[in-house]
Write a protein that holds these residues in place. Structure first.
Motif, mmCIF file in Angstrom:
data_model
loop_
_atom_site.group_PDB
_atom_site.id
_atom_site.type_symbol
_atom_site.label_atom_id
_atom_site.label_comp_id
_atom_site.label_asym_id
_atom_site.label_seq_id
_atom_site.Cartn_x
_atom_site.Cartn_y
_atom_site.Cartn_z
ATOM 1 N N PHE A 3 4.925 -13.191 -9.906
ATOM 2 C CA PHE A 3 4.786 -12.592 -8.587
ATOM 3 C C PHE A 3 3.579 -11.686 -8.590
ATOM 4 C CE2 PHE A 3 9.151 -13.826 -8.784
ATOM 5 C CZ PHE A 3 9.407 -14.317 -7.508
ATOM 6 N N ALA A 4 2.719 -11.845 -7.579
ATOM 7 C CA ALA A 4 1.578 -10.966 -7.389
ATOM 8 C C ALA A 4 1.985 -9.855 -6.429
ATOM 9 C CB ALA A 4 0.392 -11.742 -6.820
ATOM 10 N N VAL A 5 1.629 -8.632 -6.789
ATOM 11 C CA VAL A 5 1.887 -7.467 -5.945
ATOM 12 C C VAL A 5 0.534 -6.890 -5.564
ATOM 13 C CG1 VAL A 5 2.970 -5.204 -5.795
ATOM 14 C CG2 VAL A 5 4.092 -7.031 -7.083
ATOM 15 N N TYR A 6 0.232 -6.909 -4.268
ATOM 16 C CA TYR A 6 -1.062 -6.479 -3.737
ATOM 17 C C TYR A 6 -0.824 -5.282 -2.828
ATOM 18 C CZ TYR A 6 -5.698 -6.954 -1.583
ATOM 19 O OH TYR A 6 -6.987 -6.732 -1.157
ATOM 20 N N CYS A 7 -1.369 -4.134 -3.209
ATOM 21 C CA CYS A 7 -1.144 -2.894 -2.474
ATOM 22 C C CYS A 7 -2.477 -2.317 -2.014
ATOM 23 C CB CYS A 7 -0.472 -1.863 -3.375
ATOM 24 S SG CYS A 7 0.996 -2.456 -4.234
ATOM 25 N N LEU A 8 -2.545 -1.910 -0.776
ATOM 26 C CA LEU A 8 -3.736 -1.244 -0.247
ATOM 27 C C LEU A 8 -3.383 0.190 0.108
ATOM 28 C CD1 LEU A 8 -5.322 -3.990 2.018
ATOM 29 C CD2 LEU A 8 -6.105 -3.193 -0.218
ATOM 30 N N ASP A 9 -4.236 1.120 -0.346
ATOM 31 C CA ASP A 9 -4.019 2.536 -0.066
ATOM 32 C C ASP A 9 -4.249 2.838 1.406
ATOM 33 O OD1 ASP A 9 -3.880 2.585 -2.828
ATOM 34 O OD2 ASP A 9 -5.565 3.967 -3.088
ATOM 35 N N ALA A 68 11.762 -4.162 -7.075
ATOM 36 C CA ALA A 68 12.402 -2.990 -7.679
ATOM 37 C C ALA A 68 11.368 -2.095 -8.347
ATOM 38 C CB ALA A 68 13.464 -3.425 -8.681
ATOM 39 N N PHE A 69 10.374 -2.701 -8.990
ATOM 40 C CA PHE A 69 9.296 -1.902 -9.575
ATOM 41 C C PHE A 69 8.583 -1.114 -8.485
ATOM 42 C CE2 PHE A 69 4.867 -1.143 -10.481
ATOM 43 C CZ PHE A 69 4.908 -0.553 -11.731
ATOM 44 N N CYS A 70 8.241 -1.782 -7.405
ATOM 45 C CA CYS A 70 7.525 -1.134 -6.303
ATOM 46 C C CYS A 70 8.333 0.013 -5.705
ATOM 47 C CB CYS A 70 7.188 -2.152 -5.217
ATOM 48 S SG CYS A 70 6.092 -3.470 -5.773
ATOM 49 N N GLY A 72 10.387 2.024 -7.095
ATOM 50 C CA GLY A 72 10.437 3.210 -7.934
ATOM 51 C C GLY A 72 9.089 3.755 -8.350
ATOM 52 N N ASP A 73 8.024 3.059 -8.032
ATOM 53 C CA ASP A 73 6.676 3.465 -8.443
ATOM 54 C C ASP A 73 6.309 4.790 -7.777
ATOM 55 O OD1 ASP A 73 3.861 3.781 -8.700
ATOM 56 O OD2 ASP A 73 3.603 1.622 -8.873
ATOM 57 N N PRO A 74 5.852 5.786 -8.561
ATOM 58 C CA PRO A 74 5.456 7.063 -7.965
ATOM 59 C C PRO A 74 4.410 6.941 -6.860
ATOM 60 C CG PRO A 74 5.700 7.320 -10.316
ATOM 61 C CD PRO A 74 5.835 5.846 -10.030
ATOM 62 N N TYR A 75 3.531 5.963 -6.924
ATOM 63 C CA TYR A 75 2.566 5.768 -5.833
ATOM 64 C C TYR A 75 3.291 5.456 -4.535
ATOM 65 C CZ TYR A 75 -1.718 5.480 -8.740
ATOM 66 O OH TYR A 75 -2.780 5.737 -9.548
ATOM 67 N N GLY A 76 4.228 4.530 -4.582
ATOM 68 C CA GLY A 76 4.974 4.165 -3.391
ATOM 69 C C GLY A 76 5.835 5.303 -2.880
ATOM 70 N N VAL A 77 6.497 5.995 -3.808
ATOM 71 C CA VAL A 77 7.355 7.122 -3.435
ATOM 72 C C VAL A 77 6.534 8.217 -2.752
ATOM 73 C CG1 VAL A 77 8.844 8.942 -4.356
ATOM 74 C CG2 VAL A 77 9.040 6.608 -5.240
ATOM 75 N N ALA A 78 5.280 8.403 -3.190
ATOM 76 C CA ALA A 78 4.409 9.427 -2.613
ATOM 77 C C ALA A 78 3.778 9.005 -1.290
ATOM 78 C CB ALA A 78 3.306 9.781 -3.604
ATOM 79 N N GLY A 79 4.001 7.753 -0.868
ATOM 80 C CA GLY A 79 3.458 7.287 0.404
ATOM 81 C C GLY A 79 1.994 6.902 0.355
ATOM 82 N N LEU A 80 1.515 6.488 -0.823
ATOM 83 C CA LEU A 80 0.107 6.133 -0.981
ATOM 84 C C LEU A 80 -0.285 4.875 -0.207
ATOM 85 C CD1 LEU A 80 -2.702 6.372 -2.331
ATOM 86 C CD2 LEU A 80 -1.734 5.151 -4.292
ATOM 87 N N PHE A 81 0.582 3.888 -0.175
ATOM 88 C CA PHE A 81 0.179 2.566 0.299
ATOM 89 C C PHE A 81 0.349 2.353 1.801
ATOM 90 C CE2 PHE A 81 1.570 1.615 -4.173
ATOM 91 C CZ PHE A 81 0.281 1.547 -4.683
#
Length: 99
Positions: A3-9, A68-70, A72-81
């Motif tokens: 699975f590819a996970v593509y995130c944009l800030d 599930a990784f996404c 719990g990821d601190p970036y996601g939790v902090a609202g980066l994306f």
């Protein structure tokens, strides 16, 4: 399955990324799926001077495990994306390709 996970800030969120970078890296390195991360790293601006997102590829049982990784990821939790896309992926070319 891959699975590819593509995130944009989000625009103007460089400080959020930097403030959470060490926690994000610790999470990715300590998460039990470290063995399941095929590769990953930051997406860069056209001139290569700034991080603008993230790209990871997981080898996991199903999409829910990648999500599930996404979650719990601190970036996601902090609202980066601004956006996170999780998509099934087939490795076809490159040194790790199986054919």
């Amino acid at each position: 399955m891959l699975f590819a996970v593509y995130c944009l800030d989000k625009p103007d969120h460089a400080e959020v990324r930097l403030a959470n970078r060490e926690a994000h890296l610790a999470y990715a390195r300590s998460w039990e799926a470290q063995k399941k991360i095929v590769f990953g790293g930051p997406l860069l601006s056209p001139d290569g001077s700034a991080m603008i997102g993230s790209l990871l590829v997981f080898d996991v049982a199903d999409q829910a495990e990648a999500e599930a990784f996404c979650a719990g990821d601190p970036y996601g939790v902090a609202g980066l994306f601004a956006s996170v896309t999780v998509t099934p992926y087939k490795l076809l070319l490159g040194t790790r390709a199986q054919g």
